[in-house]
Motif scaffolding. Structure first.
Motif, PDB file in Angstrom:
ATOM      1  N   ALA A  43       0.830  -1.206   0.000  1.00  0.00           N
ATOM      2  CA  ALA A  43       0.000   0.000   0.000  1.00  0.00           C
ATOM      3  C   ALA A  43       0.862   1.253   0.000  1.00  0.00           C
ATOM      4  N   VAL A  44       1.920   1.250   0.804  1.00  0.00           N
ATOM      5  CA  VAL A  44       2.804   2.414   0.867  1.00  0.00           C
ATOM      6  C   VAL A  44       3.460   2.655  -0.495  1.00  0.00           C
ATOM      7  N   ILE A  45       3.949   1.597  -1.120  1.00  0.00           N
ATOM      8  CA  ILE A  45       4.642   1.740  -2.400  1.00  0.00           C
ATOM      9  C   ILE A  45       3.671   2.160  -3.496  1.00  0.00           C
ATOM     10  N   ILE A  46       2.501   1.538  -3.548  1.00  0.00           N
ATOM     11  CA  ILE A  46       1.501   1.913  -4.552  1.00  0.00           C
ATOM     12  C   ILE A  46       1.052   3.360  -4.341  1.00  0.00           C
ATOM     13  N   GLY A  47       1.020   3.790  -3.086  1.00  0.00           N
ATOM     14  CA  GLY A  47       0.631   5.163  -2.786  1.00  0.00           C
ATOM     15  C   GLY A  47       1.558   6.196  -3.410  1.00  0.00           C
ATOM     16  N   ARG A  48       2.743   5.769  -3.811  1.00  0.00           N
ATOM     17  CA  ARG A  48       3.697   6.675  -4.446  1.00  0.00           C
ATOM     18  C   ARG A  48       3.376   6.909  -5.917  1.00  0.00           C
ATOM     19  N   THR A  49       2.395   6.178  -6.450  1.00  0.00           N
ATOM     20  CA  THR A  49       1.969   6.413  -7.831  1.00  0.00           C
ATOM     21  C   THR A  49       0.891   7.491  -7.904  1.00  0.00           C
ATOM     22  N   ALA A  56       0.269   8.244   5.215  1.00  0.00           N
ATOM     23  CA  ALA A  56      -0.422   7.574   6.309  1.00  0.00           C
ATOM     24  C   ALA A  56       0.252   7.941   7.620  1.00  0.00           C
ATOM     25  N   ASP A  57      -0.542   8.074   8.665  1.00  0.00           N
ATOM     26  CA  ASP A  57       0.014   8.398   9.975  1.00  0.00           C
ATOM     27  C   ASP A  57       1.031   7.337  10.398  1.00  0.00           C
ATOM     28  N   GLY A  58       2.168   7.798  10.868  1.00  0.00           N
ATOM     29  CA  GLY A  58       3.176   6.873  11.380  1.00  0.00           C
ATOM     30  C   GLY A  58       4.024   6.215  10.318  1.00  0.00           C
ATOM     31  N   VAL A  59       3.956   6.696   9.080  1.00  0.00           N
ATOM     32  CA  VAL A  59       4.745   6.112   7.991  1.00  0.00           C
ATOM     33  C   VAL A  59       5.620   7.189   7.365  1.00  0.00           C
ATOM     34  N   GLU A  60       6.903   6.916   7.273  1.00  0.00           N
ATOM     35  CA  GLU A  60       7.842   7.820   6.604  1.00  0.00           C
ATOM     36  C   GLU A  60       8.578   7.048   5.523  1.00  0.00           C
ATOM     37  N   VAL A  61       8.618   7.619   4.319  1.00  0.00           N
ATOM     38  CA  VAL A  61       9.248   6.954   3.179  1.00  0.00           C
ATOM     39  C   VAL A  61      10.412   7.805   2.687  1.00  0.00           C
ATOM     40  N   LEU A  62      11.564   7.178   2.493  1.00  0.00           N
ATOM     41  CA  LEU A  62      12.711   7.867   1.921  1.00  0.00           C
ATOM     42  C   LEU A  62      12.864   7.437   0.469  1.00  0.00           C
ATOM     43  N   GLY A  63      13.163   8.409  -0.388  1.00  0.00           N
ATOM     44  CA  GLY A  63      13.308   8.150  -1.811  1.00  0.00           C
ATOM     45  C   GLY A  63      12.660   9.274  -2.597  1.00  0.00           C
ATOM     46  N   LYS A  64      13.070   9.444  -3.841  1.00  0.00           N
ATOM     47  CA  LYS A  64      12.518  10.504  -4.680  1.00  0.00           C
ATOM     48  C   LYS A  64      11.034  10.258  -4.937  1.00  0.00           C
ATOM     49  N   ASP A  65      10.291  11.336  -5.095  1.00  0.00           N
ATOM     50  CA  ASP A  65       8.854  11.249  -5.341  1.00  0.00           C
ATOM     51  C   ASP A  65       8.549  10.314  -6.509  1.00  0.00           C
ATOM     52  N   GLY A  66       7.613   9.413  -6.286  1.00  0.00           N
ATOM     53  CA  GLY A  66       7.166   8.515  -7.336  1.00  0.00           C
ATOM     54  C   GLY A  66       8.085   7.346  -7.616  1.00  0.00           C
ATOM     55  N   MET A  67       9.261   7.328  -6.984  1.00  0.00           N
ATOM     56  CA  MET A  67      10.241   6.272  -7.239  1.00  0.00           C
ATOM     57  C   MET A  67      10.132   5.165  -6.201  1.00  0.00           C
ATOM     58  N   LEU A  68      10.709   4.023  -6.521  1.00  0.00           N
ATOM     59  CA  LEU A  68      10.784   2.948  -5.540  1.00  0.00           C
ATOM     60  C   LEU A  68      11.523   3.459  -4.309  1.00  0.00           C
ATOM     61  N   PRO A  69      11.043   3.141  -3.110  1.00  0.00           N
ATOM     62  CA  PRO A  69      11.636   3.721  -1.889  1.00  0.00           C
ATOM     63  C   PRO A  69      12.967   3.087  -1.522  1.00  0.00           C
ATOM     64  N   SER A  70      13.786   3.865  -0.823  1.00  0.00           N
ATOM     65  CA  SER A  70      15.022   3.306  -0.262  1.00  0.00           C
ATOM     66  C   SER A  70      14.756   2.758   1.134  1.00  0.00           C
ATOM     67  N   GLY A 134       9.105   0.152  13.238  1.00  0.00           N
ATOM     68  CA  GLY A 134      10.388  -0.357  12.759  1.00  0.00           C
ATOM     69  C   GLY A 134      10.686   0.122  11.356  1.00  0.00           C
ATOM     70  N   GLN A 135      11.554  -0.595  10.667  1.00  0.00           N
ATOM     71  CA  GLN A 135      12.029  -0.105   9.376  1.00  0.00           C
ATOM     72  C   GLN A 135      12.276  -1.234   8.379  1.00  0.00           C
ATOM     73  N   LEU A 136      12.012  -0.918   7.105  1.00  0.00           N
ATOM     74  CA  LEU A 136      12.374  -1.765   5.977  1.00  0.00           C
ATOM     75  C   LEU A 136      13.387  -0.990   5.140  1.00  0.00           C
ATOM     76  N   LYS A 137      14.516  -1.608   4.817  1.00  0.00           N
ATOM     77  CA  LYS A 137      15.524  -0.982   3.968  1.00  0.00           C
ATOM     78  C   LYS A 137      15.606  -1.768   2.657  1.00  0.00           C
ATOM     79  N   PHE A 138      15.502  -1.046   1.541  1.00  0.00           N
ATOM     80  CA  PHE A 138      15.452  -1.682   0.224  1.00  0.00           C
ATOM     81  C   PHE A 138      16.768  -1.486  -0.522  1.00  0.00           C
ATOM     82  N   SER A 139      17.138  -2.513  -1.263  1.00  0.00           N
ATOM     83  CA  SER A 139      18.287  -2.454  -2.156  1.00  0.00           C
ATOM     84  C   SER A 139      17.864  -3.076  -3.480  1.00  0.00           C
ATOM     85  N   TYR A 140      18.176  -2.401  -4.597  1.00  0.00           N
ATOM     86  CA  TYR A 140      17.705  -2.859  -5.898  1.00  0.00           C
ATOM     87  C   TYR A 140      18.875  -3.270  -6.789  1.00  0.00           C
TER      88      TYR A 140
END
Length: 229
Positions: A43-49, A56-70, A134-140
């Protein structure tokens, strides 16, 4: 709990606990915790489209707007709030189609967010059922791409092999569990030529003092979900 997923049909999930103690969760609870994390992240990732992007309350996303998050960070984030952040604007699907025909640039919603919201709403999550910290860290494995382009490439089978990995360190609580648990592990995401997605945990993962051996969650993309809106 309804097992409809976002764009996907579950094929298999392998869970084998190598250590068990009295506080260990049942296998179904472990599976549901994994899916709560996957559904929230989806939901968080799709929300970037969306434009503007969903928040969403309590959610912070790092990464350029519209891009896959870091990274995605959760702080007392309720899965219901996360799902509702991608809810269609007034008018639902009909309203979206009307806006799309009259002025595409002003149509906040899109087919990806609509089908994702519909699928996650059907899951039957209730307020307080799953709360994430907590946190999720992505690597592509390939150059960063927009979420929309990534989804288009996936449906067109232009992606094959390892997509990337996710390092998770998340505490999950809520009424469905009855206590707080800590889930840690490295998850590798792959896609094959048959549009099958694998979320593998080659080194296993842990929930509190219970270690789960290596395994895989295997999924198949359901293109009819998009065509059905």
């Amino acid at each position: 709990m309804n097992k409809k997923r976002v764009f996907i049909t579950i094929i298999a999930i392998c869970l084998v606990a190598s250590t068990v103690n009295s506080a260990s969760l049942q296998v179904q609870q472990v599976s549901d915790c994994l899916w709560a994390l996957i559904d929230s992240s989806s939901a968080v990732i799709i929300g970037r489209t969306l434009s503007p992007m969903a928040k969403a309350d309590g959610v912070e996303v790092l990464g350029k707007d519209g891009m896959l998050p870091s990274s995605i960070s959760f702080s007392d984030a309720d899965i219901v709030d996360i799902v509702q952040s991608i809810a269609p604007e007034a008018g639902g699907v009909a309203g979206f189609l009307s806006k799309l025909l009259s002025n595409p640039r002003k149509a906040r919603d899109n087919s990806y967010s609509l089908v994702t919201y519909r699928a996650l709403s059907a899951r039957g999550y209730l307020e307080g059922s799953y709360v994430l910290d907590g946190q999720l860290k992505f690597s592509y494995s390939r150059q960063s791409a927009s979420v929309s382009q990534f989804i288009s490439d996936a449906f067109a089978a232009r992606i094959s092999g390892t997509i990337g990995s996710v390092t998770a360190d998340v505490r999950i609580s809520g009424n469905e569990i009855g206590r707080e648990i800590r889930l840690k592990g490295l998850f590798v995401i792959r896609m094959d030529d048959l549009k099958s997605i694998e979320i593998a945990y080659p080194e296993g993962f842990s929930i509190d003092n219970t270690k789960y051996e290596s395994g895989v969650i295997k999924l198949g993309i359901d293109e009819s979900a998009i065509g059905g809106i």
